[in-house]
Enzyme design. Sequence first.
Site, PDB file in Angstrom:
ATOM      1  N   ASP A 299       0.694  -1.302   0.005  1.00  0.00           N
ATOM      2  CA  ASP A 299       0.259   0.003  -0.099  1.00  0.00           C
ATOM      3  C   ASP A 299       0.762   1.232  -0.077  1.00  0.00           C
ATOM      4  O   ASP A 299       0.405   2.228   0.375  1.00  0.00           O
ATOM      5  CB  ASP A 299      -1.139   0.264   0.984  1.00  0.00           C
ATOM      6  CG  ASP A 299      -1.763  -1.195   1.186  1.00  0.00           C
ATOM      7  OD1 ASP A 299      -2.249  -1.754   0.381  1.00  0.00           O
ATOM      8  OD2 ASP A 299      -1.973  -1.797   2.331  1.00  0.00           O
TER       9      ASP A 299
ATOM     10  N   GLY B 132       1.658   2.994  -2.595  1.00  0.00           N
ATOM     11  CA  GLY B 132       1.216   3.928  -3.677  1.00  0.00           C
ATOM     12  C   GLY B 132       1.917   3.320  -4.904  1.00  0.00           C
ATOM     13  O   GLY B 132       2.315   4.200  -5.574  1.00  0.00           O
ATOM     14  N   LYS B 133       2.045   2.075  -5.016  1.00  0.00           N
ATOM     15  CA  LYS B 133       2.962   1.405  -6.361  1.00  0.00           C
ATOM     16  C   LYS B 133       2.073   1.854  -7.732  1.00  0.00           C
ATOM     17  O   LYS B 133       3.093   2.142  -8.711  1.00  0.00           O
ATOM     18  CB  LYS B 133       3.220   0.101  -6.190  1.00  0.00           C
ATOM     19  CG  LYS B 133       4.186  -0.244  -5.026  1.00  0.00           C
ATOM     20  CD  LYS B 133       4.479  -1.439  -4.877  1.00  0.00           C
ATOM     21  CE  LYS B 133       3.030  -2.475  -4.481  1.00  0.00           C
ATOM     22  NZ  LYS B 133       2.788  -2.067  -2.894  1.00  0.00           N
TER      23      LYS B 133
ATOM     24  N   GLY C 259      -4.342  -4.218  -4.694  1.00  0.00           N
ATOM     25  CA  GLY C 259      -5.053  -3.181  -5.211  1.00  0.00           C
ATOM     26  C   GLY C 259      -4.448  -1.895  -5.506  1.00  0.00           C
ATOM     27  O   GLY C 259      -4.152  -1.269  -4.560  1.00  0.00           O
ATOM     28  N   HIS C 260      -3.912  -1.757  -6.671  1.00  0.00           N
ATOM     29  CA  HIS C 260      -3.436  -0.814  -7.181  1.00  0.00           C
ATOM     30  C   HIS C 260      -4.376   0.659  -7.706  1.00  0.00           C
ATOM     31  O   HIS C 260      -4.836   0.224  -8.583  1.00  0.00           O
ATOM     32  CB  HIS C 260      -2.265  -1.186  -8.295  1.00  0.00           C
ATOM     33  CG  HIS C 260      -1.289  -2.241  -7.615  1.00  0.00           C
ATOM     34  ND1 HIS C 260      -0.165  -2.551  -8.258  1.00  0.00           N
ATOM     35  CD2 HIS C 260      -0.770  -2.363  -6.293  1.00  0.00           C
ATOM     36  CE1 HIS C 260       0.607  -3.354  -7.589  1.00  0.00           C
ATOM     37  NE2 HIS C 260      -0.071  -3.203  -6.389  1.00  0.00           N
ATOM     38  N   THR C 261      -4.056   1.637  -7.076  1.00  0.00           N
ATOM     39  CA  THR C 261      -4.978   2.589  -7.411  1.00  0.00           C
ATOM     40  C   THR C 261      -4.486   3.670  -8.108  1.00  0.00           C
ATOM     41  O   THR C 261      -3.177   4.186  -7.873  1.00  0.00           O
ATOM     42  CB  THR C 261      -5.478   3.167  -6.083  1.00  0.00           C
ATOM     43  OG1 THR C 261      -6.079   2.406  -5.321  1.00  0.00           O
ATOM     44  CG2 THR C 261      -6.642   4.135  -6.391  1.00  0.00           C
TER      45      THR C 261
ATOM     46  N   GLN D 236       2.289  -5.887  -3.211  1.00  0.00           N
ATOM     47  CA  GLN D 236       2.429  -6.007  -1.684  1.00  0.00           C
ATOM     48  C   GLN D 236       3.971  -5.269  -1.455  1.00  0.00           C
ATOM     49  O   GLN D 236       3.907  -4.351  -2.002  1.00  0.00           O
ATOM     50  CB  GLN D 236       2.585  -7.462  -0.975  1.00  0.00           C
ATOM     51  CG  GLN D 236       1.243  -8.319  -1.100  1.00  0.00           C
ATOM     52  CD  GLN D 236       0.898  -8.778  -2.561  1.00  0.00           C
ATOM     53  OE1 GLN D 236       1.514  -9.401  -3.228  1.00  0.00           O
ATOM     54  NE2 GLN D 236      -0.318  -8.432  -2.968  1.00  0.00           N
TER      55      GLN D 236
ATOM     56  N   ARG E 217     -10.486  -2.724   4.636  1.00  0.00           N
ATOM     57  CA  ARG E 217     -10.417  -2.612   5.807  1.00  0.00           C
ATOM     58  C   ARG E 217      -9.580  -1.304   6.448  1.00  0.00           C
ATOM     59  O   ARG E 217      -8.566  -0.776   5.724  1.00  0.00           O
ATOM     60  CB  ARG E 217      -9.470  -3.704   6.424  1.00  0.00           C
ATOM     61  CG  ARG E 217     -10.014  -5.043   6.306  1.00  0.00           C
ATOM     62  CD  ARG E 217      -8.870  -6.349   6.603  1.00  0.00           C
ATOM     63  NE  ARG E 217      -8.067  -6.677   5.436  1.00  0.00           N
ATOM     64  CZ  ARG E 217      -7.257  -7.663   5.400  1.00  0.00           C
ATOM     65  NH1 ARG E 217      -6.876  -8.067   6.778  1.00  0.00           N
ATOM     66  NH2 ARG E 217      -6.424  -7.404   4.592  1.00  0.00           N
ATOM     67  N   PRO E 218      -9.690  -0.728   7.450  1.00  0.00           N
ATOM     68  CA  PRO E 218      -8.628   0.416   7.917  1.00  0.00           C
ATOM     69  C   PRO E 218      -7.450  -0.212   8.317  1.00  0.00           C
ATOM     70  O   PRO E 218      -7.273  -1.180   8.686  1.00  0.00           O
ATOM     71  CB  PRO E 218      -9.251   0.799   9.528  1.00  0.00           C
ATOM     72  CG  PRO E 218     -10.453  -0.290   9.600  1.00  0.00           C
ATOM     73  CD  PRO E 218     -10.728  -1.109   8.578  1.00  0.00           C
ATOM     74  N   ARG E 219      -6.566   0.882   7.633  1.00  0.00           N
ATOM     75  CA  ARG E 219      -5.049   0.321   7.853  1.00  0.00           C
ATOM     76  C   ARG E 219      -4.417   0.720   9.087  1.00  0.00           C
ATOM     77  O   ARG E 219      -4.961   1.816   9.804  1.00  0.00           O
ATOM     78  CB  ARG E 219      -4.470   0.869   6.758  1.00  0.00           C
ATOM     79  CG  ARG E 219      -4.543   0.307   5.301  1.00  0.00           C
ATOM     80  CD  ARG E 219      -3.840   1.025   4.171  1.00  0.00           C
ATOM     81  NE  ARG E 219      -4.399   0.528   2.854  1.00  0.00           N
ATOM     82  CZ  ARG E 219      -4.321   1.396   1.678  1.00  0.00           C
ATOM     83  NH1 ARG E 219      -3.997   2.376   1.806  1.00  0.00           N
ATOM     84  NH2 ARG E 219      -4.705   0.742   0.719  1.00  0.00           N
TER      85      ARG E 219
HETATM   86  P1  IMP Z   1      -2.766 -12.692   1.682  1.00  0.00           P
HETATM   87  O1  IMP Z   1      -1.750 -12.184   0.484  1.00  0.00           O
HETATM   88  O2  IMP Z   1      -4.138 -12.403   1.134  1.00  0.00           O
HETATM   89  O3  IMP Z   1      -2.449 -14.110   1.899  1.00  0.00           O
HETATM   90  O4  IMP Z   1      -2.523 -11.950   3.021  1.00  0.00           O
HETATM   91  C1  IMP Z   1      -1.314 -12.026   3.648  1.00  0.00           C
HETATM   92  C2  IMP Z   1      -1.199 -10.939   4.675  1.00  0.00           C
HETATM   93  O5  IMP Z   1      -0.482  -9.932   3.439  1.00  0.00           O
HETATM   94  C3  IMP Z   1      -2.179 -10.257   5.016  1.00  0.00           C
HETATM   95  O6  IMP Z   1      -1.750  -9.523   6.200  1.00  0.00           O
HETATM   96  C4  IMP Z   1      -2.645  -9.052   4.275  1.00  0.00           C
HETATM   97  O7  IMP Z   1      -3.240  -8.022   4.797  1.00  0.00           O
HETATM   98  C5  IMP Z   1      -1.448  -8.703   3.466  1.00  0.00           C
HETATM   99  N1  IMP Z   1      -1.600  -8.281   2.010  1.00  0.00           N
HETATM  100  C6  IMP Z   1      -1.770  -8.937   0.981  1.00  0.00           C
HETATM  101  N2  IMP Z   1      -1.928  -8.244  -0.121  1.00  0.00           N
HETATM  102  C7  IMP Z   1      -1.713  -7.053   0.452  1.00  0.00           C
HETATM  103  C8  IMP Z   1      -1.686  -5.713  -0.334  1.00  0.00           C
HETATM  104  O8  IMP Z   1      -1.677  -5.517  -1.556  1.00  0.00           O
HETATM  105  N3  IMP Z   1      -1.295  -4.661   0.524  1.00  0.00           N
HETATM  106  C9  IMP Z   1      -1.217  -4.544   1.802  1.00  0.00           C
HETATM  107  N4  IMP Z   1      -1.361  -5.920   2.711  1.00  0.00           N
HETATM  108  C10 IMP Z   1      -1.544  -7.017   1.925  1.00  0.00           C
END
Ligand code: IMP
Length: 420
Positions: free
Chosen positions: A13, A15-16, A40-42, A224, A304-306
Amino acid sequence: MGIHVIVGGQWGDEGKGKIVDYFSESADIVARYQGGANAGHTVFIGENQFVLHQVPSGILRQNTRCLLGTGMVIDPIEMSREIRELEEKGIQCTSQIGVAYNAHLVMPIHRILDGISEDASDEQFIGTTRRGIGPTYADRHARIGIPAHMLLDRTEFEQAVQLHLTHANKMITEIYGQPPYQYEEFAEQLEEAQEKISPLVTDVSDEILQALHGQQTIIAEGAQGVMLDLDYGSYPYVTSSHPGTAGVSVGLGIPPDAITRSTGIFKAYCTRVGEGPFPTEIADQDHAVRLREAGGEYGATTGRPRRCGWFDGVLAKYSADLNGFTDICITKADVLSEFDEIPVAENYETNDPFLNVQKLDKVNPAYTYYPGWKTDLTGITDPNDFPETFQRYLMVIERISGAPVSMVSVGPERNQIVKR
Ligand code: IMP
């Protein structure tokens, strides 16, 4: 020319999406090399907001080839939906997209398993995105997964899904004590997806190697962040892939020396979604809520709230060293403008002689407090116009990480980027 990698330097998250979109303007290819619909790339373009989950962020530029590499896990049903939504917004994109024949497919049962295992785990709840990411990578490694080339033959695909479902149902009934699922429950969606995605299947590695020989410009788009890396992140609170620079080679099928630039993307502060240690998380709820609201810190995939925290210099150095960042991009600097002073964790206090990233719950950050810039940065286009206090903040990040800050994002819009 080589491959330019964009890597999330923190917990995701950062901001990629916006940065990849920026570089895509002059790119021939943008390729994702790991992860899947958990991302989720915005990207904001004028009034329009695009949230891309699997399709690379280069899709918003006409003529950019967008590849989904071998290291990804691809959900064909979600992908069809994502393409349809782009088409509804006027982006005709199927001819631009290629899916690696040897990337593995996320099936509806993987998503179900992700949810069931999360719901069943009391002590080790990860807080996954429930997009089936972990179960799909697990099947790939157990050699019972479904590679994307199976989509090319409908009968073969259906047989592979049925066989896979038999394995998955064993787990669902015997371990979790739940009733089994039937193929028919998913058949229609899967058939539609097979039709839509099968024409996109290609040899991604070969396409990129050819492009390298042709001196084309190639961007590798990370999802990620480094601290969520399966091996080098805060295990077990991680994702199941390798978001760092090293993931690019195996995730796209290219030699490591084809990578010529690796830009680490860091937020000016830190956020995390899901469970797991977070040393610089702000305990004071007033401050945390202020930062969350100012930064709009809600997950682009799950809403979800970060969790919000201050810049973690210790982990920034770890991340930069591990990934060999040639340069750094700082995002969301404008969000901190309202704070009087900005803490940066330059060290940890710990008694543990063998401290490592799997023990981050055992550290206390030692903060240095820097004066805030108290200036609206959003309209700045020339780095010389940054207030001195902000220039100093950037120099602190450079000193800690050992990499130059080459650009700063000062707002969500495409043009709110300041090159240094
Ligand atoms: P998974 O990748 O859905 O298995 O989630 C594993 C962990 O990585 C969890 O803590 C998710 O919240 C986190 N996570 C997965 N994808 C993202 C992302 O794109 N941004 C931020 N956290 C992520």
